[in-house]
Design an enzyme around this catalytic site. Structure first.
Site, PDB file in Angstrom:
ATOM      1  N   ASP A   2      -0.622   6.931 -10.532  1.00 34.83           N
ATOM      2  CA  ASP A   2      -1.055   8.027  -9.671  1.00 34.83           C
ATOM      3  C   ASP A   2      -2.558   7.970  -9.441  1.00 34.83           C
ATOM      4  OD1 ASP A   2       1.527   9.003  -9.528  1.00 34.83           O
ATOM      5  OD2 ASP A   2       1.274  10.321 -11.262  1.00 34.83           O
ATOM      6  N   LYS A   3      -3.024   8.663  -8.427  1.00 37.52           N
ATOM      7  CA  LYS A   3      -4.448   8.699  -8.108  1.00 37.52           C
ATOM      8  C   LYS A   3      -5.247   9.207  -9.304  1.00 37.52           C
ATOM      9  CE  LYS A   3      -7.751  10.703  -4.852  1.00 37.52           C
ATOM     10  NZ  LYS A   3      -7.943  11.616  -3.695  1.00 37.52           N
TER      11      LYS A   3
END
Length: 235
Positions: A2-3
């Site tokens: 994920d970011k």
């Protein structure tokens, strides 16, 4: 990942012509690495079945969250637990009492975005979560701790919000009862989010996949052997 999340180790499924006479060309690893930036390294290539999906076939994941120990009370360095001999740092001991409440299957709708308590996808199984003792990294003058999180899967922001809420309770910003409320599928509250810096994917497990298609694999899909050594050196 994920970011905002780093990875000490990640598995990617991709279809590539990478064999010579039925054997994976090992020079391909060094040739690919020569085209990658220094903070991205290919450790190994292993053949899987055509149906293999690195994300969906991952059985369990282990994450780590590194943070300065002074977050826990403003003081740097270890603090032996004088009231409970053998329990290690008192601050870590108290934090682990909070983190232990996450173990098991719970609803994490309050720890992500776009999920309702009634959604089956909001339920996640946490096998273990525990903070380690303070340590001094080589070349550093500040002490750090690592929270180890082990589970089947995690939703977006879940880990950062789990840690953010645990910190807030540990520091007395929120009452202890907040954690039970946050895990309730029937109540909606805003949970604090810890910074992304320090969160990383430690390793992945593909036990179920390896058992199902073991006869078709030359080598199991796993973070083991030389991959584990390379991963630890990279981390």
């Amino acid at each position: 990942t994920d970011k905002g999340v780093s990875a000490a180790c990640q598995c990617v499924s991709v279809k590539l012509p990478c064999e010579l006479n039925g054997v994976i060309d090992q020079t391909l690893i060094s040739r690919i690495n020569s085209q990658l930036p220094d903070d991205i390294v290919l450790h190994d290539i292993r053949r899987a079945t055509n149906s293999f999906n690195a994300r969906n076939d991952c059985y369990r994941r282990r994450y780590g969250y590194v943070f300065p120990v002074k977050i826990l009370d403003g003081a740097d360095g270890p603090r032996p637990n004088e009231t409970c001999e053998g329990k290690g740092d008192l601050r870590v001991f108290r934090l682990n009492g909070i983190l232990a409440q996450y173990k098991g299957t719970h609803c994490f709708a309050n720890f992500t975005e776009g999920l309702k308590g009634s959604d089956d996808s909001a339920k996640r199984f946490i096998i273990d979560v525990k903070c380690g003792e303070p340590f001094l990294p080589p070349g550093s003058n500040r002490y750090f701790c690592i929270i180890d999180l082990y589970g089947q899967s995690f939703v977006l922001y879940q880990i950062r919000k789990m840690i953010g809420l645990a910190f807030a309770i540990h520091l007395g910003i929120l009452p202890p009862e907040t954690l039970a409320v946050a895990l309730s599928p029937h109540l909606r509250i805003i949970t604090p989010t810890a910074p992304a810096l320090g969160l990383f994917l430690e390793s992945l497990e593909f036990d179920s996949y390896n058992k199902q298609v073991g006869r078709d694999l030359q080598i199991p899909i796993a973070v083991d052997g030389t991959i584990l050594e390379k991963k630890n050196n990279f981390k």
